[in-house]
Design a protein around this motif. Structure first.
Motif, short mmCIF file in Angstrom:
data_model
loop_
_atom_site.label_atom_id
_atom_site.label_comp_id
_atom_site.label_asym_id
_atom_site.label_seq_id
_atom_site.Cartn_x
_atom_site.Cartn_y
_atom_site.Cartn_z
N ILE D 215 0.91 -1.89 0.26
CA ILE D 215 -0.21 0.21 -0.20
C ILE D 215 1.19 1.13 0.38
CG2 ILE D 215 -1.36 1.26 1.53
CD1 ILE D 215 -2.71 -1.18 1.88
N PRO D 216 1.16 2.46 -0.46
CA PRO D 216 -0.67 2.48 -1.55
C PRO D 216 -0.55 2.34 -3.41
CG PRO D 216 0.90 4.95 -1.67
CD PRO D 216 1.10 3.21 -0.92
N TRP D 291 4.74 1.38 8.31
CA TRP D 291 3.71 2.12 8.91
C TRP D 291 2.48 2.64 7.00
CZ3 TRP D 291 7.02 7.25 10.10
CH2 TRP D 291 5.42 8.44 11.03
N PHE D 292 3.04 2.95 6.32
CA PHE D 292 2.31 2.74 4.58
C PHE D 292 0.96 2.09 5.69
CE2 PHE D 292 5.50 5.45 2.52
CZ PHE D 292 6.30 6.49 3.56
N ARG D 293 1.20 0.97 4.99
CA ARG D 293 0.01 0.51 4.88
C ARG D 293 -0.95 -0.07 5.81
NH1 ARG D 293 -0.11 -6.37 5.54
NH2 ARG D 293 -2.18 -6.28 5.25
N PHE D 294 -0.65 1.13 7.12
CA PHE D 294 -1.06 0.51 7.74
C PHE D 294 -2.28 2.26 7.83
CE2 PHE D 294 0.34 -2.80 8.63
CZ PHE D 294 -1.24 -4.06 8.80
N THR D 295 -1.44 3.07 7.42
CA THR D 295 -2.12 4.38 7.14
C THR D 295 -2.85 4.91 5.79
OG1 THR D 295 -0.14 5.52 8.40
CG2 THR D 295 -1.36 6.81 7.71
N PHE D 296 -2.62 4.20 5.19
CA PHE D 296 -2.68 4.30 3.71
C PHE D 296 -4.33 4.01 2.83
CE2 PHE D 296 1.24 7.21 3.21
CZ PHE D 296 1.00 7.97 4.07
N PRO D 297 -5.03 4.60 2.15
CA PRO D 297 -5.64 3.69 0.98
C PRO D 297 -4.83 3.34 -0.31
CG PRO D 297 -6.89 6.32 1.40
CD PRO D 297 -5.37 5.82 1.67
N ARG D 298 -5.41 2.59 -1.00
CA ARG D 298 -4.51 2.04 -2.11
C ARG D 298 -4.66 3.26 -3.80
NH1 ARG D 298 -8.22 -2.46 -1.95
NH2 ARG D 298 -6.80 -2.99 -0.63
#
Lengths: 194, 170, 404, 328
Positions: D215-216, D291-298
């Motif tokens: 992600i994203p 961290w990115f994975r659990f913050t952003f949409p794709r």
């Protein structure tokens, strides 16, 4: 009007500043980073903790006893009548004192909606929906609970809902054993700025 | 909830000529209309500048089983600019279906499919009249009064009632 | 060697390629239940949408024809299970309209307060589920945390977390429990901060904006034509809220803003819900402030169960009424009533035809999700496959309500 | 004798690295779940072992014992080999990855890499590109529309992001005058290349996110719309191969970021052993990924492509230009 977000601090024309420097993304990242070091709000059921429900909890049915320790139920069958899903079966009989008593009082837990109408309709306040919520089973036959086991069930709790210490006993009859009568309020783990 | 301004508006000749009767029940004005006039009346109600019933809330099929005519469709209209509510009713027999109001309100599409699925009311001129809840090839119309609550017994439904000859159909 | 461009051409020069038929659901992570969508795809682009519903059809309306008016209350919980109190309220209002009674003031406040809590609960779930369908999983977990607080409050009031069935014809089941008010105020306090948090996390996020802005756009007139209601309609710029325009219960005494947004795309529908939650928190606080003391059910023993069972046993008449109501229900005057409320998903209407017996002749539910979902076919045409997910999420269908 | 020892050392190193690479995804899955848990204010795995440390082992056992489903009418041969094809390239990448300066084991001086290629960077980029085949095979052979769409997306994504990635690296090569990774790292001893190459790093990192399909940019397995993308139909061991390869790609990207832009094993201020510095830096990047994975949409498929071609490629070319002006 509301709490302004970082990006909103720039006016429409200057939005590009935030966009160029990734303020929108950094905003989100900082929030998740902050939460990473706050306490977790989940309950470790069934290993360590268990939830003791509120006094009004509508769980497993229970038949109440009167002061003499006798079944309060007079087998008027109102609960069976009002039940939307016909999950209560009552067969009355007359005991030695000439009182009407239930010979059979079966509740089919698998069919029950837990709507609480039986509780409302009972003129003797005999049937109630108690605090027990752990009664899963491998077969639906086991979920038809009879009169005697209904009398044995735990009734409504007195205390407000809280989390208590518990232990998981995989092989015992009652799988979760609560150890303390008073517990903590999980709401206080919710991170807040005052 | 006062419907009096609406009542006056509905007394006009252009509307009166389409409907059979106007009455108020539990605070809501109700027009009964024949199926021939239904579509014209709907057009009128939607496009009249003083009414503007642009929002179709609901279409409900009703089965008055022993009575005749047996079926009824009830339309609940709402006028977003003027906050009026209005009910249209159309009674008919099984072999003479009312027209579809999809040309007037797009949203009628699924409502009418539902009524068709549940009561077998085949709206005339509906663009896509298929079953919506029950599967294709389902036998019978489950909301009809002569359809048993538990359905008819078959391979998938062992608890249903046995099918008798007279209960099916009109 | 054959020219490769010839291979893809038919006799008359037309392309031999054909659309790909993709079956989305009924078991799919983003359809929010057992919804099945047949997609006609040209590459990733949507050419046609056929929404197939009915996998959760339980025949609520048919069942209702065989139930007494009291027994239907738990049935209505199961429609939109995220906001059961709203469903209860709409149904009970319809029956009360037929009976010509009104609940006591305190009961009305409790009902409205619970309906607003239900609105927050419903909006919370969907405003977390939409980003999750787009990949931002954390939002969902955050909204679940706050939703848990609502569940907690619901359990405190009614004893059930989701299927509350708390409203009764002519009032509510019980009074509010002790210690509820401070707890509820605490929730309101926390909730306000939380909505800011969600917006900080996702509302300005460029990826989220790219995935939702100008996706699934619908104009106001079109939205009305397709019967959209609730936040989906208001996001298209139609200023219509039944709480303000046709006030029921005590909404005319509360002050709140109707959130209207202009674009009518996925983002606006999402944002509309976010802002509505803020208003709902205000409404709950106002309800708590204004809550008058008094009874919570009408004193009509032939309709409402007496709260105190001692009265049943003390008088023969009360006993007879109690047995009558419990066993056979109460008769409702002949007639028909359509009552609709502003449920979280839109206009939730109950149309009840009574033939004078204790069971309705016909009960029709005007389920907002059902109508809103219909618009999926229009919204999704020409979009990309991944947009369909965003559109479903922004339309907020609860399949239990769609299928009734 | 010298030759024997050299051969033995190389064998030991090969085995060691293979084993480590096989094991590394295990703690990584645990770490990912734990980070996810704490970001989301829950505990993550807690039941197996202390704080769920043995959870990946349990998961691995579960995957091993699971039924190996092969869908009807799938291309059975391709379906079976696809996971291996996906698994091999990440391992091959590490042939050319140095982990530290020369060390002496039992008095024998040996470098901390398998092969000191003078085109190491080129080799890595080329081999990492091979991973596409596993994905395409898997998606095609499954005979599922979801898998097919997923593999099509992956294909387009990997191919178009390799270009900016390669371009971004050119800046580094220009600065260090070498394609040998240990030379590149040595060239950063005075100052990390991130200082000279912020734009290059930015492009490389974004492209790396896309290469690792995180992600994203995780469209290939976007569970929101495609279920699980190209490995929808895989189960058991074969599925876990795809997972391992995915984690290894993530590791590769992190390692490359550290080697190319963050001074490799050269520490700053605090004197720590080189491999520890190296591990810390790589760990930071892995954390960043999670961290990115659990913050952003794709992103959406077409948006991803337009970012790749319209933003990253011009940026990376601009980066080459700027570097060129400054170097010469």
């Amino acid at each position: 009007m509301y709490n302004e977000n970082t990006l909103n601090k720039f006016s429409r024309e200057h939005r590009w500043i935030g966009v160029t420097f990734f303020l929108d993304l950094i905003n989100g990242l900082s929030l998740t980073f902050k939460y990473m070091f706050s306490k977790s709000v989940t309950m470790q059921y069934p290993d360590r903790e268990k939830w003791v429900p509120y006094p009004r909890h509508r769980g497993h049915h229970v038949l109440r006893r009167d002061e003499n320790g006798e079944n309060k139920c007079v087998a008027c069958e109102l609960c069976a009548k009002i039940c939307p899903c016909n999950c209560i079966t009552v067969v009355p009989y007359e005991d030695e004192n000439g009182k009407r008593r239930p010979l059979v009082y079966d509740v089919d837990m698998a069919r029950c909606l837990y709507c609480g109408l039986c509780e409302d309709s009972c003129p003797e306040e005999a049937i109630a929906l108690g605090s027990v919520f752990e009664y899963s089973s491998y077969t639906s036959e086991e979920l038809v609970v009879g009169r005697d086991s209904l009398l044995e069930m735990d009734g409504k709790t007195e205390y407000p809902g809280s989390v208590v210490k518990a232990r998981y006993l995989p092989l015992a009859q009652s799988t979760v054993e609560a150890q303390e009568s008073s517990g903590y309020d999980w709401w206080r783990f919710i991170h807040r700025k005052d | 909830m006062s419907n009096h301004p609406l009542r006056e508006l509905l007394q006009r000749e252009s509307i009166q000529q389409h409907c059979e009767s106007v009455y108020e029940t539990f605070g809501m004005l109700t027009l009964t209309v024949s199926k021939e006039n239904l579509l014209a009346l709907c057009h009128l109600l939607k496009h009249d500048s003083a009414l503007q019933f642009n929002f179709l809330s609901d279409i409900c099929g009703v089965d008055h089983y022993p009575q005749r005519p047996r079926f009824e469709t009830v339309y609940h209209l709402y006028s977003i600019p003027f906050k009026y509510r209005l009910r249209l009713k159309c009674r008919f027999e099984l072999d003479e279906f009312p027209p579809s109001v999809v040309p007037v309100w797009q949203t009628a599409n699924w409502h009418e499919r539902e009524a068709y699925d549940m009561y077998g009311i085949a709206f005339v001129g509906h663009p896509d009249l298929r079953r919506i809840y029950m599967w294709e090839g389902y036998d019978g119309y489950p909301m009809r009064k002569d359809y048993p609550l538990r359905g008819y017994a078959d391979h998938y439904n062992p608890f249903g009632e046995a099918r008798s000859e007279k209960s099916e159909g009109a | 060697m054959t020219d490769i461009s010839l291979l893809s051409k038919g006799e008359a020069g037309q392309k031999l390629t054909k659309e790909l038929l993709l079956n989305l659901g009924p078991q799919h992570p983003s359809t929010h239940g057992v919804l099945r969508i047949m997609l006609e795809l040209d590459g990733e682009e949507i050419r046609g949408v056929d929404t197939i519903i009915g996998y959760l059809h339980r025949g609520t309306e048919k069942l209702a024809e065989n139930f007494t008016y009291t027994q239907i209350i738990p049935l209505t919980d199961r429609l939109d299970y995220l906001c059961a109190p709203s469903n209860n309220l709409a149904y009970v209002l319809a029956v009360e309209r037929l009976l010509g009674i009104k609940a006591p003031e305190r009961a009305q406040y409790i009902r409205v307060m619970m309906a607003e809590m239900a609105r927050i609960s419903g909006h919370l779930l969907i405003s977390g589920a939409l980003p999750m369908d787009l990949g931002a999983m954390t939002t969902l977990l955050y909204v679940m945390r706050e939703r848990e607080m609502i569940m907690d409050l619901m359990e405190m009031i009614t004893g059930a977390r989701m299927h509350t069935s708390f409203c009764r014809v002519g009032g509510v089941r019980e009074d509010l429990p002790d210690g509820f008010e401070p707890r509820c105020r605490e929730f309101c306090h926390v909730m306000k901060q939380r909505i800011d948090d969600y917006e900080r996390l996702i509302a300005e996020n460029r990826i989220f904006l790219k995935r939702t802005r100008d996706i699934g756009k619908i104009s106001g007139e079109q939205a009305i034509d397709w019967g959209l209601s609730g936040p989906c309609l208001r996001a298209s710029g139609v200023n219509w809220d039944m709480r303000r325009d046709n006030p029921y219960e005590i909404y005319d005494r509360l002050s709140f803003e109707v959130i209207v947004r202009e674009n009518g795309d996925c983002y606006d529908r999402w944002k509309c819900r976010m802002d509505e939650m803020r208003e709902s928190v205000k409404l709950i606080e106002q309800c708590l402030d204004q809550m008058p003391p008094g009874p919570v059910a009408v004193a009509m023993p032939d309709i409402a169960f007496p709260l105190n069972k001692i009265t049943v046993k003390s008088s023969m008449e009360a006993m007879i009424h109690h047995f009558d109501v419990s066993a056979y229900g109460f008769p409702v005057p002949k007639g028909e009533a359509y009552v609709s409320i502003e449920a979280p998903k839109g206009e939730l209407g109950f149309y009840i035809i009574s033939d004078g017996s204790p069971k309705p002749l016909r009960m029709k539910v005007r389920a907002p999700s059902f109508i809103n979902l219909q618009a999926l076919a229009v919204l999704a045409r020409g979009c990309y496959l991944a947009d369909v997910i965003a559109i479903i999420g922004s339309l907020d269908p609860v399949i239990a309500e769609v299928d009734k | 004798m010298e030759l024997m020892i050299a051969a033995a050392v190389i064998m030991v190193k090969v085995i060691l690295i293979t084993v480590i690479l096989f094991i590394v995804p295990v703690p990584l899955t645990w770490l990912e779940r734990k980070i996810a848990g704490h970001i989301q204010q829950r505990m993550g795995p807690m039941r197996v072992g202390w704080h769920g440390l043995l959870q990946p082992v349990a998961d691995g056992l579960k995957l091993l014992t699971k039924e190996d489903n092969i869908p009807d009418q799938s291309d059975r041969v391709l379906f079976k080999i696809a996971p291996f094809v996906a698994l091999v390239p990440p391992f091959m990448v590490f042939v050319a990855v140095p982990f530290g300066d020369d060390v002496s084991i039992f008095g024998y001086e040996t470098p901390l890499y398998l092969s000191d290629m003078n085109v190491g960077l080129l080799y890595i980029l080329a081999v990492a590109g091979l991973e596409i085949y596993g994905v395409i095979f898997g998606g095609w052979a499954s005979n599922s529309k979801y898998a097919l769409l997923g593999s099509l997306r992956t294909c387009a994504q990997l191919i178009s992001y390799e270009i900016p990635m390669g371009f971004a690296v050119i800046g580094v090569v220009m600065l260090s005058q070498s394609m040998n990774l240990s030379d590149i790292v040595d060239a950063q001893e005075p100052l990390w290349f991130i200082v000279y190459q912020p734009l290059g790093f930015f492009v490389f990192f974004i492209a790396g996110l896309a290469e690792a399909q995180r992600i994203p940019f995780d469209l290939a397995e976007a569970e929101g719309d495609l279920g699980a993308g190209y490995h929808t139909e895989y189960s058991g061991m074969r599925f876990s191969f795809f997972m391992i390869s995915e984690y290894l790609v993530m590791l590769t990207i992190s390692v490359l970021c550290v080697l190319l832009f963050f001074g490799g094993w050269h520490g700053v201020l605090i004197p720590l052993p080189a491999p520890i510095w190296f591990a810390l830096k790589v760990g930071f990047f892995i954390y960043l990924f999670m961290w990115f994975r659990f913050t952003f949409p794709r992103y959406r498929y077409d948006q991803l492509m337009s970012i790749g071609w319209k933003v990253l490629v011009p940026l990376s070319i601009l980066n080459i230009l700027i570097t060129g002006i400054f170097v010469y």
